[in-house]
Design an enzyme around this catalytic site. Structure first.
Site, mmCIF file in Angstrom:
data_model
loop_
_atom_site.group_PDB
_atom_site.id
_atom_site.type_symbol
_atom_site.label_atom_id
_atom_site.label_comp_id
_atom_site.label_asym_id
_atom_site.label_seq_id
_atom_site.Cartn_x
_atom_site.Cartn_y
_atom_site.Cartn_z
ATOM 1 N N SER A 217 0.846 -1.188 0.000
ATOM 2 C CA SER A 217 0.000 0.000 0.000
ATOM 3 C C SER A 217 0.889 1.249 0.000
ATOM 4 C CB SER A 217 -0.961 -0.049 1.184
ATOM 5 O OG SER A 217 -2.006 0.879 1.021
ATOM 6 N N GLU A 346 -8.808 -4.547 -4.694
ATOM 7 C CA GLU A 346 -8.254 -3.868 -3.521
ATOM 8 C C GLU A 346 -9.335 -3.193 -2.674
ATOM 9 O OE1 GLU A 346 -5.017 -3.766 -2.721
ATOM 10 O OE2 GLU A 346 -3.935 -4.285 -4.550
ATOM 11 N N HIS A 438 -7.718 -5.621 -0.514
ATOM 12 C CA HIS A 438 -6.535 -4.937 0.008
ATOM 13 C C HIS A 438 -6.055 -5.630 1.283
ATOM 14 C CE1 HIS A 438 -3.913 -1.498 -0.153
ATOM 15 N NE2 HIS A 438 -4.240 -1.055 1.050
#
Length: 519
Positions: A217, A346, A438
């Site tokens: 991320s 995600e 995610h």
């Protein structure tokens, strides 16, 4: 309970001594190592030579960024006398309870927030020269913690890899524009931590010439930013970026956000002004300072999709001379192998709660509300028919995923040209969250499926073969080998699919075709 310290050892090799605390597991042993600032004491987990590893936690790489050092570039830590305990995680830049997060990332109070954690399988001679992976945590550049149990380096240690996790200043403190203060303080923290690794990792069994940086991320964005940063080039040799979120904040946006934050805090937009406000005050206001003044939530979503994250590395013309992809296109970091990829969905889950309402809204109309140009939305919807059949919420969530994460994969891979680059997708859907969402790939990458926090995101029986595949590819890259499939740089589009459906080959010819309309 902290074990009673043993007598200080001498020499440069690790020393093993017995803890005296009754609360310490019987297989735990103290281990010591030298750093350039002084000797540290960690803890060995397991029996030496039987698959265990040592943990050295909270070792400072810079002085606490408080007082006169608040908003300053990181300053090397002052040497200490004797042996310093490194038995507990150090203070984190993340403060308080961040709420429910997909990765368990605890906050640790304290001022000494610039620290590293070292996990190593070596407890004897220090000439092992093992490869090293340095992990940079995510959290949108405003949150996150290196103290997560998922970031423990046990599995990498098992495979002969020394692991380091690092901290850095977050949000406005780390990345906000301040007249009279150095820019990109959080990025300077990354550089200082990597320099610490160069100077010290040999004493923990690592080879400073074989350092791989990795992150997820915002941490993935951080390692790509470092790959594209001229000042960082001597500090590592390869990169793995998971679900990278780039920032590349323009100077204008950075100044505007800082001026607004100063107004909210009632201080002058200068170093002296911001220093007169407490850390708690600025932290509480930094999110509001970047919200649309109209309060229009849809405008906030458009801003994220068009401009990206509000806090993060700024293109300052100094440390960061140009945006990440432009620097990669010009050849910065071309000598370093790169693996990058994203999960298939995600952020799709953020619209799950709105799926009932959105099912009455045609996808094309929803895209128009986001100001997506007509030709772009037509091409995107045509290329994402399978996702569109899952409903308007699903295709909107995929669009957000693609704009923020998956299109970055293609842009970076294309910008690198002939530089060694491998691309993958993580496609295994969570049995508890529906999507390949995610953070789902992180416990597989670290091969830490036994951690009790994993079940919430990956169910009670996550596939160990998938962990072996993606973790094995990471180990191969760190060791300096081919990660195991044909590189994008040889055949653009080539993508390794981890955890895909049985009908999908492990390697596909154009794994990111569905994002091409966004490029």
């Amino acid at each position: 309970m902290t074990p009673t310290p043993p007598p200080a050892a001498t020499g440069t090799s690790h020393a093993i001594t017995g803890p005296e605390s009754p609360d310490t597991p019987p297989t735990a042993r103290y281990v010591e190592a030298d750093t350039v600032a002084g000797r540290v004491r960690g803890l060995w987990r397991g029996e030496p030579g039987a698959g265990g590893s040592a943990a050295f936690l909270g070792i400072p790489f810079a002085e606490p960024p408080v007082g006169a050092l608040r908003f300053a570039a990181p300053v090397p830590v002052e040497p200490w006398a004797g042996v310093r305990d490194a038995l507990d995680f150090g203070a984190t830049a993340q403060r308080g309870d961040p709420g429910i997060t997909l990765i368990p990332e605890p906050s640790v109070p304290g001022d000494a927030t610039l620290n590293v954690n070292v996990f190593t399988p070596v407890v004897g001679p220090t000439d092992a020269a093992l490869p090293v992976v340095v992990w940079i945590h995510g959290g949108g550049y405003v949150s996150g913690s290196p103290a997560s149990p998922w970031y423990d380096g046990r599995a990498f240690n098992r495979d002969g890899v020394v692991t380091v996790t690092i901290s850095y200043r977050l949000g406005f403190d780390g990345f906000g524009h301040i007249d009279g203060a150095p820019s990109n303080r959080g990025a300077r923290d990354w550089l200082a931590a990597l320099q610490w690794v160069q100077d010290n990792i040999a004493n923990f069994g690592g080879d400073p010439s074989r350092v791989t940086i990795a992150g997820q991320s915002a941490g993935g964005g951080a390692v790509l930013r470092l790959l594209a940063l001229p000042a960082a080039q001597p500090l590592f040799h390869s990169v793995w970026a998971l679900s990278a979120a780039l920032a590349d904040v323009s100077p204008e946006r950075a100044r505007s956000a800082s001026i607004r934050l100063a107004g909210l805090a009632g201080v002058a937009p200068t170093r002296e002004g911001f220093a007169s406000a407490s850390e708690e005050t600025l932290h509480a206001l930094q999110s509001k300072a970047t919200e649309p003044e109209s309060g229009d939530r849809l405008a906030g979503v458009r801003g994220l999709l068009e401009d990206g994250l509000s806090w993060g590395p700024m293109v300052d013309g100094d440390l960061v001379p140009e945006p990440t992809i432009a620097a990669l296109r010009s050849g910065v970091g071309a000598d370093k192998p790169l693996v990058l990829g994203a999960t298939d969905d995600e952020f799709t889950m953020v619209l799950d709660s709105a799926a009932g309402k959105l099912r009455f809204i045609p996808a094309a109309l929803a895209f128009a509300k986001l100001d997506v140009p007509r030709e772009r939305r037509r091409a995107y919807l045509a290329d994402n028919k399978a996702q569109r059949r899952k409903g308007t919420a699903a295709v909107l969530g995929r669009y957000v995923t693609d704009v923020v994460f998956r299109s970055t994969v293609v842009k970076v891979a294309d910008a690198r040209g002939a530089a060694s680059t491998w691309v993958y997708r993580f496609s295994w859907p969570s049995p508890t969250r529906r999507w390949a969402l995610h953070c789902l790939d992180v416990p597989f990458w670290f091969d830490c499926l036994e951690d009790p926090h994993v079940a919430a995101i990956a169910g009670d029986a996550p596939p160990r073969r998938l962990a072996a595949a993606i973790h094995g590819a990471a180990v191969a890259l760190v060791r300096g080998d081919d990660p195991g499939w044909r590189p994008w740089s040889d055949a653009p589009g080539t993508t390794r699919v981890f955890g895909g459906a049985a009908s999908v080959p492990d390697v596909v010819a154009d794994g990111y075709r569905s994002v091409r309309a966004l490029l």
